[in-house]
Write an enzyme that holds these catalytic residues in place. Structure first.
Site, PDB file in Angstrom:
ATOM      1  N   ILE A 220      39.535  43.373  50.334  1.00  0.00           N
ATOM      2  CA  ILE A 220      38.638  44.072  49.149  1.00  0.00           C
ATOM      3  C   ILE A 220      38.817  43.228  47.822  1.00  0.00           C
ATOM      4  CG2 ILE A 220      38.126  46.375  50.149  1.00  0.00           C
ATOM      5  CD1 ILE A 220      40.561  47.104  48.560  1.00  0.00           C
ATOM      6  N   LYS A 222      41.148  39.310  46.133  1.00  0.00           N
ATOM      7  CA  LYS A 222      42.154  38.482  46.516  1.00  0.00           C
ATOM      8  C   LYS A 222      42.542  37.949  44.912  1.00  0.00           C
ATOM      9  CE  LYS A 222      41.762  36.267  50.863  1.00  0.00           C
ATOM     10  NZ  LYS A 222      41.507  35.086  51.657  1.00  0.00           N
ATOM     11  N   GLY A 223      43.766  37.411  44.955  1.00  0.00           N
ATOM     12  CA  GLY A 223      44.557  37.124  43.643  1.00  0.00           C
ATOM     13  C   GLY A 223      45.150  35.965  43.723  1.00  0.00           C
ATOM     14  N   ALA A 224      45.509  35.379  42.681  1.00  0.00           N
ATOM     15  CA  ALA A 224      46.216  34.135  42.674  1.00  0.00           C
ATOM     16  C   ALA A 224      47.416  33.973  43.776  1.00  0.00           C
ATOM     17  CB  ALA A 224      46.744  33.640  41.240  1.00  0.00           C
ATOM     18  N   PHE A 225      48.250  35.180  43.716  1.00  0.00           N
ATOM     19  CA  PHE A 225      49.540  35.211  44.563  1.00  0.00           C
ATOM     20  C   PHE A 225      49.273  36.005  45.831  1.00  0.00           C
ATOM     21  CE2 PHE A 225      50.272  34.961  39.915  1.00  0.00           C
ATOM     22  CZ  PHE A 225      50.533  33.628  39.851  1.00  0.00           C
ATOM     23  N   GLY A 226      48.328  36.734  46.031  1.00  0.00           N
ATOM     24  CA  GLY A 226      48.057  37.714  47.386  1.00  0.00           C
ATOM     25  C   GLY A 226      46.766  38.302  47.374  1.00  0.00           C
ATOM     26  N   VAL A 228      44.449  42.001  48.422  1.00  0.00           N
ATOM     27  CA  VAL A 228      44.401  43.760  48.687  1.00  0.00           C
ATOM     28  C   VAL A 228      43.277  43.703  49.685  1.00  0.00           C
ATOM     29  CG1 VAL A 228      43.917  45.895  47.556  1.00  0.00           C
ATOM     30  CG2 VAL A 228      44.632  43.887  46.418  1.00  0.00           C
ATOM     31  N   ASP A 337      47.247  42.707  30.476  1.00  0.00           N
ATOM     32  CA  ASP A 337      46.284  42.153  31.035  1.00  0.00           C
ATOM     33  C   ASP A 337      45.250  43.183  31.613  1.00  0.00           C
ATOM     34  OD1 ASP A 337      44.723  40.129  32.355  1.00  0.00           O
ATOM     35  OD2 ASP A 337      45.932  40.383  34.327  1.00  0.00           O
TER      36      ASP A 337
END
Length: 598
Positions: A220, A222-226, A228, A337
């Site tokens: 559901i 996605k980020g720069a380091f992982g 979810v 953030d």
């Protein structure tokens, strides 16, 4: 031998004579012989014993005297082997050695000085030289392993003390509840429930969690380091959101402090305004955070769908965001953030904060030298093509909503990248002049602007242009003429998007709550009223409000296995964790007390 005069305890029957028998007992000195030093009479002690024997009848003349019999004979015989030369040279008899006499204890003896220790010979070394320290022979990771063991022991005792304090606090709360009722059944129920929970928690602490215990339903986010993932626990079917972070990326991108800060704030927080963390665990390649699943999606999805909000709807969400930010500040943390992507909606449509400084933003691009060169016009970094519209060159009006939504979608893709989005970050974070809790209130002002106007106040096609606009906010902050805002709404935005010395909220959240824009808002009862938007869900695993179609559904673990298989490396489960990747994450594991009782 006559044993009638042997010493015995004074039990009030000393006048009773023991019956003699024929048994023979060994004879030993009654008192340990004392050393005789120069100038001291050796017969003094014996004369005392003789006098004591005459009065108390406990000793007899020459009875138990080692100067007679075998002891006297052995003293003048060489019954051992030839003596060995001592490395320390010749020395006199020990002070504890009883002088050899011929029964004449009154003879004066002369001895040397026994108060100084004998010195070794100058021609012979007593000990061999100690070998030089050479930790390299144990391998390059010896020091790291030593630090790891030390840190493990330290964290073990710290966690034990912390759990003991929490257990004592729960016991105090239970005793308080017991004192509030006189009902025997109620008291028994409280007591048994508390005991059962404590037992379950102790068993839960001894279990080791792993990703294989959960079934992945859908990715559901996605980020720069992982990433979810929506997961379901195989044992009981409960639904969670599992966030997995790549250890090597955390190490390379200098995110070690940030990942620990996020874990700490979620572990310490029990606020309804912050996403709930149930447990954290790790393996050789990933860090895992098991959190509650919020099916309402994020605020960015709502902005894409509804484009703009009315002032009443904006007032509701901004008021809840104020309480959420204040809850984080009360824990002693700065979010740094705050943006629509990190504002989630629960099943009832109410706000919760998540993603504390990990997905975007705070790495090499936030170096002070970078922005110094940028302000001097020396930026020569090529522009990245993100299929964005040229918002910086067009006049944003209500009539081009399609272009605005295209920008929003491209900005979401930018949030998934390693570049991140700076649209909501305060200028003091960029310039390096130091920042405090009020930097989150700047972000609140930019979100309020976007809810009412339709786009962030400093959005641009390129992130470098966004940086310039934020730093030069006095010249770039612009309210469109074709959008009518209330006086209080515009005043609140300008009170938040300003220099830090005059920013509203610098003295606390109560300054913002008392603003005229929130007149009539009851902050204490916000979560009890009905939200303007309530998600319509068909099941517990409904992901309608998440942009799953825009996200690659191949998880990072599968990609890592494929890469390792191509290199011929061992599988992740068989890899040994290196000290470089394990030492920074010692103490990362966390297990909430009420994890199994919700």
């Amino acid at each position: 031998m006559d044993n009638t005069n042997r010493p015995h305890l004074n039990l009030g029957t000393n006048d009773t004579r023991m019956a003699p028998n024929d048994r023979t007992y060994p004879t030993t000195p009654s008192t340990f012989p004392q050393p005789v030093f120069p100038g001291q009479q050796a017969g003094g002690s014996q004369q005392y014993n003789q006098a004591y024997a005459q009065s108390g009848n406990y000793y007899q003349q020459n009875h138990n005297d080692p100067n007679t019999g075998l002891a006297h004979q052995f003293a003048h015989q060489n019954i051992g082997s030839a003596g060995r030369a001592s490395p320390y040279g010749s020395r006199g008899p020990s002070p504890a050695q009883r002088p050899r006499t011929s029964g004449n204890s009154g003879q004066q003896q002369t001895y040397g000085n026994y108060l100084s220790a004998p010195m070794p010979s100058n021609t012979q070394t007593e000990f061999a030289p100690a070998p030089e320290r050479n930790p390299d022979k144990y391998g390059p990771n010896a020091n790291n392993n030593q630090k790891k063991c030390s840190q493990l022991a330290s964290d073990f005792f710290k966690d034990s003390v912390k759990r003991a304090r929490e257990r004592n606090q729960r016991q105090s709360e239970m005793e308080q509840k017991l004192g509030e009722t006189n009902d025997a059944r109620r008291r028994e129920s409280i007591w048994s429930t508390a005991g059962r929970k404590e037992g379950q928690y102790l068993r839960f602490l001894r279990t080791k969690d792993k990703p294989e215990n959960y079934q992945t339903i859908k990715i559901i986010g996605k980020g720069a380091f992982g990433e979810v993932k929506l997961v379901q626990k195989k044992a009981d079917g409960k639904v969670y959101a599992m966030k997995s972070l790549i250890k090597t990326e955390m190490f390379k991108k200098d995110q070690l402090a940030h990942v620990r800060a996020e874990r700490d704030i979620l572990a310490e927080s029990d606020s309804p305004w912050v996403v709930k963390l149930y447990t954290t665990f790790q393996d050789a390649n990933f860090l895992y955070m098991l959190m509650e699943f919020l099916p309402g999606g994020d605020l960015m999805t709502m902005l894409i769908k509804y484009e703009i909000f009315s002032e009443d709807i904006t007032r509701f969400y901004i008021a809840e965001i104020v309480l959420a930010i204040d809850a984080v500040h009360k824990l002693g943390f700065i979010h740094r953030d705050i943006k629509p992507d990190n504002i989630l909606l629960d099943r009832g449509g109410h706000v919760k904060l998540t993603d504390f400084g990990l997905s975007t933003g705070f790495h090499k691009l936030h170096d002070n030298n970078y922005y110094t060169q940028l302000l001097q016009g020396k930026s020569n970094k090529p522009r990245d093509n993100r299929n964005s519209v040229a918002i910086d060159q067009i006049n944003l009006t209500v009539s081009n909503r399609a272009q605005i939504n295209d920008w929003r979608r491209s900005r979401r893709l930018m949030a998934y990248s390693t570049v991140g989005t700076p649209d909501y970050i305060a200028p003091e974070i960029f310039t390096g002049h130091g920042y405090s809790f009020d930097c989150d209130w700047w972000s609140l002002g930019t979100i309020m602007f976007e809810c009412l106007v339709g786009w962030p106040p400093f959005c641009a096609e390129d992130s470098h242009d966004t940086y310039r606009k934020i730093v030069n906010w006095r010249h770039s902050l612009y309210f469109p003429d074709d959008i009518t805002l209330g006086v209080d709404a515009e005043n609140l935005i300008r009170s938040l998007i300003c220099n830090t010395e005059n920013r509203l909220g610098r003295g606390g959240a109560h300054e913002i709550k008392s603003h005229a824009f929130f007149r009539g808002v009851e902050f204490d009862s916000l979560r009890r009223i009905r939200a303007p938007f309530e998600p319509r869900l068909t099941s517990a695993i409904d992901t309608t409000y998440f942009p799953t179609d825009e996200i690659d559904q191949t998880d990072n673990a599968t990609l890592l296995k494929a890469q390792q298989a191509a290199r011929g490396a061992a599988a992740p489960a068989q890899q040994e964790e290196s000290p470089e990747l394990s030492l920074p994450f010692i103490g990362y594991t966390f297990k909430r007390f009420d994890n199994n009782f919700r």
